[in-house]
Design an enzyme around this catalytic site. Structure first.
Site, PDB file in Angstrom:
ATOM      1  N   ASN A   7       0.865  -1.177   0.000  1.00 58.58           N
ATOM      2  CA  ASN A   7       0.000   0.000   0.000  1.00 58.58           C
ATOM      3  C   ASN A   7       0.905   1.230   0.000  1.00 58.58           C
ATOM      4  O   ASN A   7       1.495   1.567   1.020  1.00 58.58           O
ATOM      5  CB  ASN A   7      -0.883  -0.042   1.265  1.00 58.58           C
ATOM      6  CG  ASN A   7      -1.707   1.216   1.438  1.00 58.58           C
ATOM      7  OD1 ASN A   7      -1.783   2.061   0.546  1.00 58.58           O
ATOM      8  ND2 ASN A   7      -2.330   1.345   2.603  1.00 58.58           N
ATOM      9  N   TRP A   8       1.012   1.855  -1.163  1.00 59.85           N
ATOM     10  CA  TRP A   8       1.953   2.973  -1.304  1.00 59.85           C
ATOM     11  C   TRP A   8       1.390   4.284  -0.745  1.00 59.85           C
ATOM     12  O   TRP A   8       2.080   5.300  -0.709  1.00 59.85           O
ATOM     13  CB  TRP A   8       2.349   3.151  -2.772  1.00 59.85           C
ATOM     14  CG  TRP A   8       3.106   1.992  -3.338  1.00 59.85           C
ATOM     15  CD1 TRP A   8       3.555   0.896  -2.644  1.00 59.85           C
ATOM     16  CD2 TRP A   8       3.514   1.785  -4.701  1.00 59.85           C
ATOM     17  NE1 TRP A   8       4.214   0.034  -3.495  1.00 59.85           N
ATOM     18  CE2 TRP A   8       4.202   0.557  -4.765  1.00 59.85           C
ATOM     19  CE3 TRP A   8       3.364   2.524  -5.887  1.00 59.85           C
ATOM     20  CZ2 TRP A   8       4.740   0.055  -5.947  1.00 59.85           C
ATOM     21  CZ3 TRP A   8       3.897   2.022  -7.068  1.00 59.85           C
ATOM     22  CH2 TRP A   8       4.581   0.802  -7.089  1.00 59.85           C
ATOM     23  N   LYS A   9       0.148   4.274  -0.360  1.00 56.42           N
ATOM     24  CA  LYS A   9      -0.514   5.448   0.248  1.00 56.42           C
ATOM     25  C   LYS A   9      -0.296   6.692  -0.622  1.00 56.42           C
ATOM     26  O   LYS A   9      -0.324   6.594  -1.842  1.00 56.42           O
ATOM     27  CB  LYS A   9      -0.019   5.632   1.691  1.00 56.42           C
ATOM     28  CG  LYS A   9      -0.170   4.340   2.505  1.00 56.42           C
ATOM     29  CD  LYS A   9       0.006   4.532   3.976  1.00 56.42           C
ATOM     30  CE  LYS A   9      -0.158   3.172   4.675  1.00 56.42           C
ATOM     31  NZ  LYS A   9      -0.072   3.252   6.110  1.00 56.42           N
ATOM     32  N   HIS A  94      -9.450   1.290   5.060  1.00 53.10           N
ATOM     33  CA  HIS A  94      -8.141   1.443   5.710  1.00 53.10           C
ATOM     34  C   HIS A  94      -8.285   2.376   6.912  1.00 53.10           C
ATOM     35  O   HIS A  94      -9.081   3.314   6.881  1.00 53.10           O
ATOM     36  CB  HIS A  94      -7.118   1.997   4.716  1.00 53.10           C
ATOM     37  CG  HIS A  94      -5.730   1.962   5.273  1.00 53.10           C
ATOM     38  ND1 HIS A  94      -5.266   2.933   6.125  1.00 53.10           N
ATOM     39  CD2 HIS A  94      -4.740   1.053   5.149  1.00 53.10           C
ATOM     40  CE1 HIS A  94      -4.031   2.615   6.497  1.00 53.10           C
ATOM     41  NE2 HIS A  94      -3.686   1.475   5.909  1.00 53.10           N
ATOM     42  N   GLU A  96      -6.612   4.751   7.938  1.00 54.70           N
ATOM     43  CA  GLU A  96      -6.429   6.187   7.671  1.00 54.70           C
ATOM     44  C   GLU A  96      -7.694   6.794   7.079  1.00 54.70           C
ATOM     45  O   GLU A  96      -7.997   7.967   7.297  1.00 54.70           O
ATOM     46  CB  GLU A  96      -5.204   6.383   6.756  1.00 54.70           C
ATOM     47  CG  GLU A  96      -3.922   6.201   7.559  1.00 54.70           C
ATOM     48  CD  GLU A  96      -2.815   5.479   6.818  1.00 54.70           C
ATOM     49  OE1 GLU A  96      -2.832   5.445   5.579  1.00 54.70           O
ATOM     50  OE2 GLU A  96      -1.923   4.935   7.503  1.00 54.70           O
ATOM     51  N   GLU A 166      -5.403  -4.828  10.845  1.00 54.58           N
ATOM     52  CA  GLU A 166      -4.372  -3.800  10.994  1.00 54.58           C
ATOM     53  C   GLU A 166      -4.653  -2.959  12.234  1.00 54.58           C
ATOM     54  O   GLU A 166      -5.432  -1.993  12.169  1.00 54.58           O
ATOM     55  CB  GLU A 166      -4.366  -2.876   9.778  1.00 54.58           C
ATOM     56  CG  GLU A 166      -4.045  -3.573   8.479  1.00 54.58           C
ATOM     57  CD  GLU A 166      -3.474  -2.596   7.450  1.00 54.58           C
ATOM     58  OE1 GLU A 166      -2.374  -2.845   6.974  1.00 54.58           O
ATOM     59  OE2 GLU A 166      -4.121  -1.587   7.160  1.00 54.58           O
ATOM     60  N   GLY A 172       2.553   2.165  10.738  1.00 53.51           N
ATOM     61  CA  GLY A 172       3.540   3.232  10.533  1.00 53.51           C
ATOM     62  C   GLY A 172       4.272   3.664  11.790  1.00 53.51           C
ATOM     63  O   GLY A 172       4.864   4.741  11.823  1.00 53.51           O
ATOM     64  N   SER A 209       3.422  -2.120  10.544  1.00 51.18           N
ATOM     65  CA  SER A 209       4.864  -2.168  10.804  1.00 51.18           C
ATOM     66  C   SER A 209       5.491  -3.518  10.472  1.00 51.18           C
ATOM     67  O   SER A 209       6.361  -3.998  11.199  1.00 51.18           O
ATOM     68  CB  SER A 209       5.159  -1.775  12.259  1.00 51.18           C
ATOM     69  OG  SER A 209       4.802  -0.422  12.477  1.00 51.18           O
ATOM     70  N   GLY A 229       2.713  -1.176   4.374  1.00 49.17           N
ATOM     71  CA  GLY A 229       2.818   0.242   4.038  1.00 49.17           C
ATOM     72  C   GLY A 229       4.264   0.636   3.795  1.00 49.17           C
ATOM     73  O   GLY A 229       4.823   0.415   2.716  1.00 49.17           O
ATOM     74  N   GLY A 230       4.908   1.202   4.820  1.00 46.90           N
ATOM     75  CA  GLY A 230       6.258   1.749   4.708  1.00 46.90           C
ATOM     76  C   GLY A 230       7.257   0.828   4.009  1.00 46.90           C
ATOM     77  O   GLY A 230       8.008   1.267   3.127  1.00 46.90           O
TER      78      GLY A 230
HETATM   79  P1  PGA Z   1       2.807   0.147   7.701  1.00 52.72           P
HETATM   80  O1  PGA Z   1       1.353   0.386   7.088  1.00 52.72           O
HETATM   81  O2  PGA Z   1       3.319  -1.149   7.120  1.00 52.72           O
HETATM   82  O3  PGA Z   1       3.600   1.337   7.266  1.00 52.72           O
HETATM   83  O4  PGA Z   1       2.652   0.058   9.165  1.00 52.72           O
HETATM   84  C1  PGA Z   1       0.462  -0.691   6.907  1.00 52.72           C
HETATM   85  C2  PGA Z   1      -0.804  -0.187   6.269  1.00 52.72           C
HETATM   86  O5  PGA Z   1      -1.217   0.943   6.563  1.00 52.72           O
HETATM   87  O6  PGA Z   1      -1.433  -0.893   5.463  1.00 52.72           O
END
Ligand code: PGA
Length: 247
Positions: A7-9, A94, A96, A166, A172, A209, A229-230
Site C-alpha cells: 500500500n503505497w498510500k 483502511h 487512515e 491492521e 507506521g 509495521s 505500508g512503509g
Molecule cells: P505500515 O502500514 O506497514 O507502514 O505500518 C500498513 C498499512 O497501513 O497498510
C-alpha cells in the site's frame, strides 16, 4: 496461497511510482502458486504502473473506491474507472480513511458492496485504536467492523474478499502487534467467518509495521500474508518480504 500487498498510500509521485514498479517488476517475473503479489499506488499513478506490471504476475490494486457506480460525485473514483486502468484489488476501510477522513463502518460496507458488485476483489481493513485496546474493547470494535460488512454481503461474494487485520496503533509506528496478540484476533476473525459463511475460505492478512524481519512470524501463526505500508516503498525490503513468504 499467501498474499503480499503493498500500500503505497500518498507517498509517491507518478515518476517515483514508475521507478518503484520497475524495480519490483524486474525481480518478479514468474507467477507462483504460493504467493500473490499486488501493489496499490495512488489513483493518479495507476495507469502508468499498470503499463509497467502488465506482463508480470504482479496485480494492480487501488487504495479506495466510491460506493456509487457513476454520477455527480466530485472528487470520487468509481470501480468502473479503476477497472479500466487494470485494477483488480481495492483496499477498503483502511484505518487512515476511517480515522483521518472519518469513514464509518456503514460507509465501508457500502464500498464493499460496490467493489464486489463490480467484480473487484476488496481487501477489507479492520483494527482497533490504542485506546480501544487499552480499554479492552479491541475484539468488540473489530467484531463490529466485520459484522457490518458481513451482514451486507452474500456468501457468494464473501469468497472474493480478503481481510486485513491492521491495529491502528501498529500502522507506521515501527511498533508491530506481537504475533500472539495478532493470533487472538485471527482466531476471532476466523470464528466470525465460520459463523456467518460456514467454511468459506477468506484470506486474512496482517498489517502494521511489517518488514522483512517480522513478516514471517505472522505467517507462522496462521496469517495468509501481509498488507504492507512503509516497507513496500523500498524495493529491496519488499522483495525480501516476498522471499520470506515464498519459503
Ligand atoms: P505500515 O502500514 O506497514 O507502514 O505500518 C500498513 C498499512 O497501513 O497498510
Amino acid at each position: 496461497m499467501k498474499y503480499l500487498i503493498g500500500n503505497w498510500k500518498m507517498n509517491l509521485t507518478i515518476k517515483e511510482s514508475i521507478v518503484l514498479a520497475s524495480k519490483i517488476t524486474k525481480e518478479i517475473k514468474e507467477r507462483t502458486k504460493n504467493l500473490t503479489v499486488a501493489v496499490c499506488p495512488s489513483f493518479v499513478s495507476l495507469s502508468e504502473v499498470s503499463k509497467i506490471i502488465k506482463k508480470s504476475p504482479i496485480i494492480l490494486g487501488a487504495q479506495d473506491i466510491f460506493w456509487e457506480e457513476t454520477g455527480a460525485f466530485t472528487g470520487e473514483v468509481s470501480a468502473r474507472e479503476l477497472k479500466e486502468t487494470g485494477v483488480q484489488y481495492v483496499i477498503i476501510g483502511h484505518s487512515e480513511r476511517r480515522h483521518v477522513i472519518g469513514e464509518s463502518d456503514e460507509v465501508v460496507a457500502r464500498k464493499m458492496q460496490q467493489a464486489l458488485h463490480s467484480g473487484l476483489r476488496p481487501i477489507l481493513c479492520v483494527g482497533e485504536t490504542l485506546a480501544e485496546r487499552n480499554n479492552g474493547v479491541a475484539e468488540r470494535v473489530v467484531g463490529h467492523q466485520l459484522r457490518t460488512v458481513f451482514e451486507s454481503i452474500s456468501e457468494l461474494s464473501a469468497k472474493k474478499m480478503l481481510i486485513a487485520y491492521e491495529p491502528v496503533w501498529a500502522i507506521g509506528t515501527g511498533n508491530p502487534c506481537t504475533p500472539d496478540d495478532a493470533l487472538s484476533m485471527l482466531v476471532l476473525i476466523r470464528k466470525m467467518i465460520a459463523e456467518k459463511f460456514g467454511d468459506v475460505k477468506i484470506p486474512i492478512l496482517y498489517g502494521g509495521s511489517t518488514d522483512d524481519r517480522n513478516v514471517i512470524s505472522y505467517a507462522e501463526v496462521g496469517y495468509d500474508g501481509a498488507l504492507v505500508g512503509g516497507s513496500s516503498l523500498h524495493a529491496r525490503t519488499f522483495l525480501q518480504m516476498k522471499d520470506q513468504l515464498l519459503v
